[in-house]
Design a protein around this motif. Structure first.
Motif, PDB file in Angstrom:
ATOM      1  N   LEU A 191       6.695  12.943  17.199  1.00  0.00           N
ATOM      2  CA  LEU A 191       6.377  11.726  15.740  1.00  0.00           C
ATOM      3  C   LEU A 191       6.880  10.472  16.169  1.00  0.00           C
ATOM      4  CD1 LEU A 191       8.035  13.791  12.887  1.00  0.00           C
ATOM      5  CD2 LEU A 191       5.668  13.589  13.806  1.00  0.00           C
ATOM      6  N   SER A 192       6.943   9.367  16.908  1.00  0.00           N
ATOM      7  CA  SER A 192       6.603   8.122  17.815  1.00  0.00           C
ATOM      8  C   SER A 192       6.440   7.279  18.341  1.00  0.00           C
ATOM      9  CB  SER A 192       8.784   8.334  18.335  1.00  0.00           C
ATOM     10  OG  SER A 192       7.898   8.993  19.470  1.00  0.00           O
ATOM     11  N   LEU A 193       4.705   8.261  18.022  1.00  0.00           N
ATOM     12  CA  LEU A 193       3.885   7.568  18.867  1.00  0.00           C
ATOM     13  C   LEU A 193       2.839   6.808  17.635  1.00  0.00           C
ATOM     14  CD1 LEU A 193       3.501   9.089  22.077  1.00  0.00           C
ATOM     15  CD2 LEU A 193       3.933   7.268  22.190  1.00  0.00           C
ATOM     16  N   HIS A 194       3.080   6.708  16.330  1.00  0.00           N
ATOM     17  CA  HIS A 194       2.555   6.066  15.828  1.00  0.00           C
ATOM     18  C   HIS A 194       2.582   5.072  14.912  1.00  0.00           C
ATOM     19  CE1 HIS A 194       4.394   9.814  13.266  1.00  0.00           C
ATOM     20  NE2 HIS A 194       5.490   8.925  13.156  1.00  0.00           N
ATOM     21  N   TYR A 195       3.430   4.268  15.374  1.00  0.00           N
ATOM     22  CA  TYR A 195       3.509   2.973  14.316  1.00  0.00           C
ATOM     23  C   TYR A 195       3.339   1.605  15.074  1.00  0.00           C
ATOM     24  CZ  TYR A 195       6.684   6.413  12.864  1.00  0.00           C
ATOM     25  OH  TYR A 195       7.733   6.706  12.001  1.00  0.00           O
ATOM     26  N   PHE A 196       1.946   2.085  16.356  1.00  0.00           N
ATOM     27  CA  PHE A 196       1.625   0.983  16.499  1.00  0.00           C
ATOM     28  C   PHE A 196       0.163   0.766  16.696  1.00  0.00           C
ATOM     29  CE2 PHE A 196       4.966   3.463  19.049  1.00  0.00           C
ATOM     30  CZ  PHE A 196       6.051   2.139  18.680  1.00  0.00           C
ATOM     31  N   THR A 197      -0.713  -0.615  17.284  1.00  0.00           N
ATOM     32  CA  THR A 197      -2.036  -0.996  17.055  1.00  0.00           C
ATOM     33  C   THR A 197      -2.470   0.033  18.121  1.00  0.00           C
ATOM     34  OG1 THR A 197      -1.486  -2.622  18.395  1.00  0.00           O
ATOM     35  CG2 THR A 197      -1.139  -3.264  16.384  1.00  0.00           C
ATOM     36  N   TRP A 198      -4.024   0.067  18.110  1.00  0.00           N
ATOM     37  CA  TRP A 198      -4.336   0.897  19.474  1.00  0.00           C
ATOM     38  C   TRP A 198      -3.908   0.212  20.198  1.00  0.00           C
ATOM     39  CZ3 TRP A 198      -6.727   5.678  19.535  1.00  0.00           C
ATOM     40  CH2 TRP A 198      -7.255   5.471  20.324  1.00  0.00           C
ATOM     41  N   ASN A 199      -4.177  -0.918  20.201  1.00  0.00           N
ATOM     42  CA  ASN A 199      -3.471  -1.527  21.859  1.00  0.00           C
ATOM     43  C   ASN A 199      -1.976  -1.312  22.613  1.00  0.00           C
ATOM     44  OD1 ASN A 199      -6.271  -2.801  22.045  1.00  0.00           O
ATOM     45  ND2 ASN A 199      -6.133  -4.749  21.470  1.00  0.00           N
ATOM     46  N   GLU A 200      -1.019  -1.404  21.699  1.00  0.00           N
ATOM     47  CA  GLU A 200      -0.215  -1.129  22.215  1.00  0.00           C
ATOM     48  C   GLU A 200       0.168   0.186  22.548  1.00  0.00           C
ATOM     49  OE1 GLU A 200       2.081  -4.439  19.592  1.00  0.00           O
ATOM     50  OE2 GLU A 200       1.752  -2.584  18.313  1.00  0.00           O
ATOM     51  N   GLY A 203       1.571   9.031   3.612  1.00  0.00           N
ATOM     52  CA  GLY A 203       0.392   7.888   3.682  1.00  0.00           C
ATOM     53  C   GLY A 203      -0.326   7.261   4.471  1.00  0.00           C
ATOM     54  N   ALA A 204      -1.061   8.975   4.587  1.00  0.00           N
ATOM     55  CA  ALA A 204      -2.683   8.396   5.250  1.00  0.00           C
ATOM     56  C   ALA A 204      -3.251   7.893   4.525  1.00  0.00           C
ATOM     57  CB  ALA A 204      -2.995  10.247   5.549  1.00  0.00           C
ATOM     58  N   GLY A 205      -4.180   6.666   4.715  1.00  0.00           N
ATOM     59  CA  GLY A 205      -4.835   6.633   3.990  1.00  0.00           C
ATOM     60  C   GLY A 205      -4.668   5.589   2.905  1.00  0.00           C
ATOM     61  N   GLN A 206      -3.325   5.007   2.913  1.00  0.00           N
ATOM     62  CA  GLN A 206      -2.532   4.714   2.266  1.00  0.00           C
ATOM     63  C   GLN A 206      -2.165   3.612   2.191  1.00  0.00           C
ATOM     64  OE1 GLN A 206       0.559   6.485   0.017  1.00  0.00           O
ATOM     65  NE2 GLN A 206      -0.540   8.761   0.312  1.00  0.00           N
ATOM     66  N   GLY A 207      -1.789   1.855   1.474  1.00  0.00           N
ATOM     67  CA  GLY A 207      -1.464   0.543   1.847  1.00  0.00           C
ATOM     68  C   GLY A 207      -2.072  -0.078   2.144  1.00  0.00           C
ATOM     69  N   ILE A 208      -1.974  -1.096   2.863  1.00  0.00           N
ATOM     70  CA  ILE A 208      -3.065  -2.102   3.398  1.00  0.00           C
ATOM     71  C   ILE A 208      -3.742  -1.725   5.300  1.00  0.00           C
ATOM     72  CG2 ILE A 208      -3.378  -4.303   4.185  1.00  0.00           C
ATOM     73  CD1 ILE A 208      -1.204  -4.963   2.336  1.00  0.00           C
ATOM     74  N   GLU A 222      -8.814   0.402  12.059  1.00  0.00           N
ATOM     75  CA  GLU A 222      -8.899   2.249  11.475  1.00  0.00           C
ATOM     76  C   GLU A 222      -8.054   3.219  11.700  1.00  0.00           C
ATOM     77  OE1 GLU A 222     -12.049   5.604  12.421  1.00  0.00           O
ATOM     78  OE2 GLU A 222     -12.080   3.580  13.712  1.00  0.00           O
ATOM     79  N   ASN A 223      -7.764   3.811  10.755  1.00  0.00           N
ATOM     80  CA  ASN A 223      -6.713   5.139  10.256  1.00  0.00           C
ATOM     81  C   ASN A 223      -5.079   3.813  10.997  1.00  0.00           C
ATOM     82  OD1 ASN A 223      -8.009   6.607   9.688  1.00  0.00           O
ATOM     83  ND2 ASN A 223      -8.323   7.433  11.588  1.00  0.00           N
ATOM     84  N   PHE A 224      -5.145   2.987  10.613  1.00  0.00           N
ATOM     85  CA  PHE A 224      -3.369   2.197  10.591  1.00  0.00           C
ATOM     86  C   PHE A 224      -3.481   1.246   9.607  1.00  0.00           C
ATOM     87  CE2 PHE A 224      -0.600  -1.186  13.455  1.00  0.00           C
ATOM     88  CZ  PHE A 224       0.227  -0.841  13.212  1.00  0.00           C
ATOM     89  N   TYR A 225      -1.992   1.277   8.919  1.00  0.00           N
ATOM     90  CA  TYR A 225      -1.831   0.754   7.488  1.00  0.00           C
ATOM     91  C   TYR A 225      -0.177   0.119   7.714  1.00  0.00           C
ATOM     92  CZ  TYR A 225      -5.092   3.905   6.310  1.00  0.00           C
ATOM     93  OH  TYR A 225      -6.847   4.592   6.002  1.00  0.00           O
ATOM     94  N   ASN A 226      -0.643  -1.004   7.155  1.00  0.00           N
ATOM     95  CA  ASN A 226       0.915  -1.573   6.545  1.00  0.00           C
ATOM     96  C   ASN A 226       1.531  -0.843   5.459  1.00  0.00           C
ATOM     97  OD1 ASN A 226       2.772  -3.284   4.948  1.00  0.00           O
ATOM     98  ND2 ASN A 226       2.165  -4.676   6.402  1.00  0.00           N
ATOM     99  N   ILE A 227       2.032  -0.111   5.100  1.00  0.00           N
ATOM    100  CA  ILE A 227       2.764   0.920   3.368  1.00  0.00           C
ATOM    101  C   ILE A 227       3.894   0.274   3.191  1.00  0.00           C
ATOM    102  CG2 ILE A 227       2.762   2.932   2.634  1.00  0.00           C
ATOM    103  CD1 ILE A 227       1.520   4.017   4.998  1.00  0.00           C
ATOM    104  N   ASP A 228       4.161  -0.437   2.311  1.00  0.00           N
ATOM    105  CA  ASP A 228       5.615  -1.387   1.943  1.00  0.00           C
ATOM    106  C   ASP A 228       6.293  -1.544   2.816  1.00  0.00           C
ATOM    107  OD1 ASP A 228       4.738  -0.652  -0.449  1.00  0.00           O
ATOM    108  OD2 ASP A 228       5.806   1.344  -0.864  1.00  0.00           O
ATOM    109  N   GLY A 229       5.842  -2.434   3.830  1.00  0.00           N
ATOM    110  CA  GLY A 229       5.955  -2.900   5.413  1.00  0.00           C
ATOM    111  C   GLY A 229       6.536  -1.699   6.296  1.00  0.00           C
ATOM    112  N   ASN A 230       6.030  -1.096   6.220  1.00  0.00           N
ATOM    113  CA  ASN A 230       6.118  -0.034   7.075  1.00  0.00           C
ATOM    114  C   ASN A 230       4.827   0.096   7.931  1.00  0.00           C
ATOM    115  OD1 ASN A 230       7.951   1.405   8.709  1.00  0.00           O
ATOM    116  ND2 ASN A 230       7.379   2.860   7.159  1.00  0.00           N
TER     117      ASN A 230
END
Length: 208
Positions: free
Chosen positions: A107-116, A147-152, A156-164
């Motif tokens: 649960l540590s590889l899902h905080y990044f852009t696709w390129n990152e 948070g799936a599908g939530q936030g800004i 695709e499938n990558f969001y800013n959820i309350d700054g996270n």
């Protein structure tokens, strides 16, 4: 300070005395883990330290890595003589080429852009020996409680959820991400995390 790092530092600071507790998800990978009895296993983004504890109890040498110094300090309070490294995966991995047989990223590889994310996978591949294994879990696009599908929407499938920042994966995205690896195991699973049901993908891949 990096806002993500500040967020996690506050989380770990608030639970300094909370004991470690793991779920036995790594049991099925015993044959893979055993191959690293003579080489430290890298616990990448170790966070709460549950997998580090699991491995240490089974007499594996572990290098526990996180970008939160608070996480590593907390973990060192529970496990003596712990080998830790503090770094941001986006800056690369501070390990030599072909120096690890097994890397775990729970649960540590899902905080990044696709390129990152792609760049981090390249670094993991660089550090692993030939036919070395990455075992990981990542957010699923069905992980509604977290948070799936939530936030800004950023990508695709990558969001800013309350700054996270959070990424969620479907199977086709994972197969694209790992297309240059040998996929040994890929399965969507439900786990209990932070006292709520969490939907995650569990993956084991081998460097080709």
């Amino acid at each position: 300070m990096n806002l993500q790092k500040e967020y996690w530092n506050k989380i770990y600071e608030s639970i300094l005395d909370k004991k470690l507790k793991y779920d036995p998800w790594l049991d099925k990978y015993e044959n893979i883990l055993m191959k690293s009895k003579d080489t430290p296993i890298i616990d990448l983004g170790c966070g709460f330290g549950n997998d580090t504890l699991y491995l240490k109890e089974r007499k594996y040498e572990v290098i526990s890595c996180d970008f939160s110094e608070k996480a590593l300090r907390r973990l060192s309070n529970f496990i003596d003589n712990l080998n830790v490294k503090c770094f941001d995966m986006k800056d690369g991995l501070p390990f030599q080429d072909s120096s690890a047989k097994v890397i775990i990223s729970d649960l540590s590889l899902h905080y990044f852009t696709w390129n990152e994310t792609q760049d981090i996978l390249k670094e993991i591949k660089r550090v692993l020996i030939n036919e070395g294994t990455l075992i990981c879990r990542v957010n699923s696009t069905r992980d509604m409680n977290y948070g799936a599908g939530q936030g800004i929407k950023i990508e695709e499938n990558f969001y800013n959820i309350d700054g996270n920042l959070k990424r969620f994966f479907n199977e086709s995205q994972l197969r694209e991400l790992f297309r240059e690896w040998d996929i040994l195991y890929i399965m969507e699973t439900e786990i209990n995390r932070y006292n709520m049901s969490k939907i995650a993908w569990e993956i084991s891949i081998k460097k080709m």
